[in-house]
Write an enzyme that holds these catalytic residues in place. Structure first.
Site, PDB file in Angstrom:
ATOM      1  CG  ASN A   9      46.794  36.329  34.284  1.00  0.00           C
ATOM      2  OD1 ASN A   9      47.100  36.800  35.369  1.00  0.00           O
ATOM      3  ND2 ASN A   9      47.411  35.279  33.758  1.00  0.00           N
ATOM      4  NE  ARG A  40      46.750  41.342  38.731  1.00  0.00           N
ATOM      5  CZ  ARG A  40      46.129  40.851  39.795  1.00  0.00           C
ATOM      6  NH1 ARG A  40      46.519  41.228  40.994  1.00  0.00           N
ATOM      7  NH2 ARG A  40      45.140  39.990  39.672  1.00  0.00           N
ATOM      8  CG  HIS A  83      49.566  37.365  37.902  1.00  0.00           C
ATOM      9  ND1 HIS A  83      48.244  37.277  37.526  1.00  0.00           N
ATOM     10  CD2 HIS A  83      49.557  37.806  39.187  1.00  0.00           C
ATOM     11  CE1 HIS A  83      47.473  37.649  38.535  1.00  0.00           C
ATOM     12  NE2 HIS A  83      48.253  37.976  39.551  1.00  0.00           N
ATOM     13  CG  HIS A 103      47.581  43.950  47.224  1.00  0.00           C
ATOM     14  ND1 HIS A 103      46.744  42.951  47.673  1.00  0.00           N
ATOM     15  CD2 HIS A 103      47.977  43.559  45.978  1.00  0.00           C
ATOM     16  CE1 HIS A 103      46.652  42.002  46.756  1.00  0.00           C
ATOM     17  NE2 HIS A 103      47.384  42.351  45.725  1.00  0.00           N
TER      18      HIS A 103
END
Length: 330
Positions: free
Chosen positions: A96, A64, A68, A195
């Protein structure tokens, strides 16, 4: 029978060959650090393995973190920067603030590399390699990583709030954010497959459980048994920070169970289950639910694309000595 058993391996091998065909991308190169820092792969793998041994959630966290970073003004390590007098960083942006972790692992890798080959390996390359390693160590596919990215000199909380996809957004808005980064609808479906590992906090899906779209009722698409379990885990008046697995079929294993969950209406996030609301994305979900090697092949290809978004090379950017702060001498 022997030829059948070889087919998945040959499929992945063909995918890797096709991805690796171009040996360079601009000034990036697969062997960029081979002479300057030959211990790089070993240091990355040791630290990632050590972090996973102590915290199984770190796999999803590092993946992640890479996503990001690249989604906000390109892959430049900006997500790692702390606030300064010159800018407010991305760590405290809404997407975040309560969900991005793994900074300590990146810092540990950087510290080891600074001892072994100082001012050589960029923080963004560390982040890109670490994301690949945690996927492989969690049972997912390998993909080649071009290296030689430079670290950015600034970060933007505002950009992170605007550019990162949200689990509350409809599919068309999420797809538009991917398109802005040079990615496409297939990349949306494929990268959502990340996911298959990790957890989500109650606030990211609670509205599906009690008052979906202000109806006063749960989301009718959510499997009833799963609804009852989630209501027990995340009661309406309970805390919003409790966590639950994004894929409760194989919590720590990187596989294609995520897509089987969507087929069964047991996707946790609204943005996940929304992939079944569009005929094109639903067809992709079905294919990935049936053919894990197809998912692995396409995930590897999408991660290569992700890792090459807006990179800095050559005289642009710098090699940070500490990942959380810019060098003010270069």
């Amino acid at each position: 029978m022997a030829s059948r058993s070889l087919l998945p391996c040959l499929t992945v091998l063909f995918c890797m060959i096709s991805i690796m065909a171009p040996l360079t991308f601009g000034q990036l190169d697969y062997s960029y650090y081979d002479r300057a820092c030959p211990v790089l792969p070993r240091i990355i793998r040791w630290n990632v393995w050590s972090a996973l041994r102590n915290d199984s959630r770190i796999a999803a966290s590092l993946l992640r973190l890479h996503f990001h970073d690249c989604f906000v003004n390109g892959c430049d390590g900006s997500v790692l920067l702390d606030d300064t007098n010159d800018f407010k960083g991305e760590k405290n942006a809404a997407p975040n603030r309560n969900s991005v972790r793994g900074f300590e692992t990146i810092d540990n890798i950087k510290a080891d590399l600074e001892r072994a080959c100082p001012f050589t390996v960029s923080c963004v390359d560390i982040l890109t390699l670490a994301a690949r390693e945690v996927v492989v160590m969690s049972g997912g596919p390998f993909w080649p990583v071009l290296l030689g990215r430079r670290d950015g000199l600034t970060a933007s909380e505002k950009a992170a709030n605007e550019q990162l996809p949200s689990p509350f957004e409809p599919l068309d808005k999420i797809a538009a954010k991917f398109t802005d980064k040079g990615l496409n609808l297939r990349d949306v479906v494929v990268l959502s497959g990340a996911h298959t590992i990790g957890f989500a906090q109650c606030f990211t899906f609670k509205r599906r459980l009690f008052n979906y779209q202000d109806s006063g009722k749960p989301d009718p698409l959510l499997d009833y048994s799963m609804l009852l379990n989630l209501q027990s885990t995340c009661p309406e008046e309970g805390p919003n920070s409790k966590i639950t697995p994004l894929d409760n079929q194989s919590v720590t294993r990187f596989d294609n169970a995520y897509y089987r969950n969507l087929m069964n209406n047991t996707g946790l996030l609204e943005s996940d289950q929304a992939l079944m609301s569009n005929s094109e994305t639903a067809d992709m979900v079905k294919a990935y639910s049936l053919y894990p090697y197809l998912f692995y092949q396409d995930f590897a290809a999408s991660m290569v694309k992700l890792g090459n978004i807006g990179v800095l090379t050559g005289e642009s950017g710098q090699i940070r000595k500490v990942c959380g702060s810019v060098n003010y001498y270069y």
